[in-house]
Enzyme design. Structure first.
Site, PDB file in Angstrom:
ATOM      1  N   CYS A  33       0.802  -1.068   0.158  1.00 42.11           N
ATOM      2  CA  CYS A  33       0.181  -0.093  -0.158  1.00 42.11           C
ATOM      3  C   CYS A  33       0.926   1.227   0.071  1.00 42.11           C
ATOM      4  O   CYS A  33       2.112   1.462   0.480  1.00 42.11           O
ATOM      5  CB  CYS A  33      -0.900   0.060   1.225  1.00 42.11           C
ATOM      6  SG  CYS A  33      -2.487  -0.798   0.814  1.00 42.11           S
ATOM      7  N   HIS A  89      -5.921  -0.969  -2.728  1.00 45.02           N
ATOM      8  CA  HIS A  89      -5.729  -2.393  -1.940  1.00 45.02           C
ATOM      9  C   HIS A  89      -6.874  -3.127  -2.221  1.00 45.02           C
ATOM     10  O   HIS A  89      -6.689  -4.472  -2.553  1.00 45.02           O
ATOM     11  CB  HIS A  89      -5.602  -2.198  -0.380  1.00 45.02           C
ATOM     12  CG  HIS A  89      -5.454  -3.490   0.152  1.00 45.02           C
ATOM     13  ND1 HIS A  89      -4.013  -3.951   0.312  1.00 45.02           N
ATOM     14  CD2 HIS A  89      -6.384  -4.052   0.855  1.00 45.02           C
ATOM     15  CE1 HIS A  89      -4.218  -5.054   1.279  1.00 45.02           C
ATOM     16  NE2 HIS A  89      -5.498  -5.252   1.379  1.00 45.02           N
ATOM     17  N   HIS A 140      -3.206  -7.462  -1.781  1.00 52.85           N
ATOM     18  CA  HIS A 140      -3.043  -6.390  -2.686  1.00 52.85           C
ATOM     19  C   HIS A 140      -2.845  -6.806  -4.313  1.00 52.85           C
ATOM     20  O   HIS A 140      -1.970  -7.707  -4.376  1.00 52.85           O
ATOM     21  CB  HIS A 140      -1.868  -5.337  -2.150  1.00 52.85           C
ATOM     22  CG  HIS A 140      -1.779  -4.100  -2.719  1.00 52.85           C
ATOM     23  ND1 HIS A 140      -2.058  -2.928  -2.059  1.00 52.85           N
ATOM     24  CD2 HIS A 140      -1.604  -3.592  -3.820  1.00 52.85           C
ATOM     25  CE1 HIS A 140      -2.095  -1.969  -2.829  1.00 52.85           C
ATOM     26  NE2 HIS A 140      -1.905  -2.329  -3.939  1.00 52.85           N
ATOM     27  N   HIS A 142      -1.343  -7.835  -7.287  1.00 51.98           N
ATOM     28  CA  HIS A 142      -0.010  -7.902  -7.796  1.00 51.98           C
ATOM     29  C   HIS A 142       0.521  -9.198  -8.500  1.00 51.98           C
ATOM     30  O   HIS A 142      -0.229 -10.234  -8.371  1.00 51.98           O
ATOM     31  CB  HIS A 142       0.988  -7.757  -6.668  1.00 51.98           C
ATOM     32  CG  HIS A 142       1.182  -8.983  -5.625  1.00 51.98           C
ATOM     33  ND1 HIS A 142       0.215  -9.124  -4.734  1.00 51.98           N
ATOM     34  CD2 HIS A 142       2.257  -9.813  -5.740  1.00 51.98           C
ATOM     35  CE1 HIS A 142       0.622 -10.238  -4.216  1.00 51.98           C
ATOM     36  NE2 HIS A 142       1.764 -10.658  -4.659  1.00 51.98           N
ATOM     37  N   GLN A 144       4.090 -11.296 -10.525  1.00 53.30           N
ATOM     38  CA  GLN A 144       5.548 -11.267 -10.190  1.00 53.30           C
ATOM     39  C   GLN A 144       6.137 -11.595 -11.461  1.00 53.30           C
ATOM     40  O   GLN A 144       5.395 -11.845 -12.346  1.00 53.30           O
ATOM     41  CB  GLN A 144       5.661 -12.687  -9.169  1.00 53.30           C
ATOM     42  CG  GLN A 144       4.894 -12.289  -7.872  1.00 53.30           C
ATOM     43  CD  GLN A 144       5.488 -13.723  -7.061  1.00 53.30           C
ATOM     44  OE1 GLN A 144       6.776 -13.914  -6.944  1.00 53.30           O
ATOM     45  NE2 GLN A 144       4.580 -14.166  -6.482  1.00 53.30           N
TER      46      GLN A 144
HETATM   47 ZN   LIG Z   1      -2.389  -2.951  -0.005  1.00 57.58          ZN
END
Ligand SMILES: [Zn+2]
Ligand SMILES: [Zn+2]
Ligand SMILES: [Zn+2]
Length: 317
Positions: A33, A89, A140, A142, A144
């Protein structure tokens, strides 16, 4: 940390003794965040940063374990990065706007291009694990990437098959599959001008769709600006279909399959995205159990045509 060679299955294993000691994060704390330790407070939409607990790194220590010609070892040279999709988030890739998804795609493009230029990087593997059930501990949004110092075995197999087909027929194997799926039509989930999504005739996972650019390109860096937008648009549709299918935020593994980055030419390879979602029905999980794991043979308890129809009918918005 080191790479150990499996001489029986002829593949590298990434061993990292320290990664098992990753600290548990305090409840409610999110390191991705804005404003937390490694994150800028403002002025970003997407971000890539080095993984703090990398399995591969540009400056690896020499292997500490004893090795010889049978038990081979090499340093874990490479890179592991986190790709943060948004400062927000409480959202997912599926919930993001097409423009915001395109920003993620642009970052994939940029990271691929940069890592392609490093001589020790032979393969750039971009992926997302989504959902607690896949083992993701951070909610969150995301993904990779792993920059490997070798070409991973699944990609090797795809390269060998497509090279053989190219030599025999002069055509791209993947382009042939796209045409065949379009002609059959039974397993097509959705498409737009530039991309097509289908569950292949030979699907491995109940909802394991593939997304292909219709134009023959080897990597994300070959896509035009317009094509990257069409890529974002179909990605959003597929992810929405997933979420609507079982009325839940749908967990999945998503991987980008692109040409290697070892400086050689791969005119016979065709960029695509593969999904491996763990659900097979509502509240039912597909396990890759003994037959899959121990024999390398997939059992598919439905037909790809049935599953493709479910996805085709699932709303895309
Ligand atoms: Zn977050
Ligand atoms: Zn092709
Ligand atoms: Zn593939």
């Amino acid at each position: 940390m080191e790479l150990r060679w499996d001489p029986i299955l002829r593949q590298w294993i990434i061993v990292s003794g320290k990664r098992g000691e990753r600290p548990l994060l305090p409840e409610g704390f999110c390191p991705f965040c804005p404003g937390s330790e490694e994150m800028p407070k403002t002025d970003w939409t997407v971000l890539s940063l080095p993984n703090r607990f990398p399995a591969l790194r540009p400056d690896p220590p020499p292997p500490e374990v004893e090795y010889d010609r049978l038990y081979r070892c090499r340093p874990s040279k490479g890179a592991c990065e986190i790709i943060i999709y948004t400062p927000q988030h409480n959202t997912t890739l599926a919930e993001m706007s097409v423009e915001d998804i395109k920003a993620v795609i642009d970052l994939w493009h940029q990271r691929f291009e940069e890592l392609d230029g490093r001589d020790y990087v032979k393969y750039v593997f971009i992926f997302e694990n989504k959902g607690r059930i896949i083992g993701v501990t951070l909610d969150h949004p995301h993904g990779q990437l792993y920059a490997f110092p070798f070409i991973p075995p699944l990609i090797k197999t795809e390269l060998e098959s497509s090279k053989r087909y190219w030599k025999r027929t002069g055509n791209c194997l993947f382009c042939r599959v796209i045409t065949k799926e379009k002609d059959d039509g039974l397993r097509v989930v959705c498409e737009n001008e530039g991309f097509i999504c289908f569950l292949p005739f030979f699907a491995h996972w109940p909802y394991g769709v593939h997304i292909y650019p219709k134009r023959h390109v080897e990597a994300i860096t070959d896509l035009t600006e317009d094509e990257r937008r069409m890529f974002a648009s179909i990605l959003k549709k597929v992810l929405k279909k997933f979420d609507n299918l079982l009325d839940m935020s749908f967990p999945y593994m998503m991987v980008l399959h692109q040409r290697p980055t070892d400086g050689k030419a791969y005119p016979y390879y065709h960029f695509h995205v593969e999904f491996y979602p763990p659900y097979r029905e509502k509240n039912k999980i597909k396990y890759f159990a003994s037959v899959e794991t121990g024999a390398g043979t997939v059992t598919f308890d439905y037909t790809p045509e049935m599953k493709a129809e479910e996805l085709r009918e699932s709303p895309e918005s």
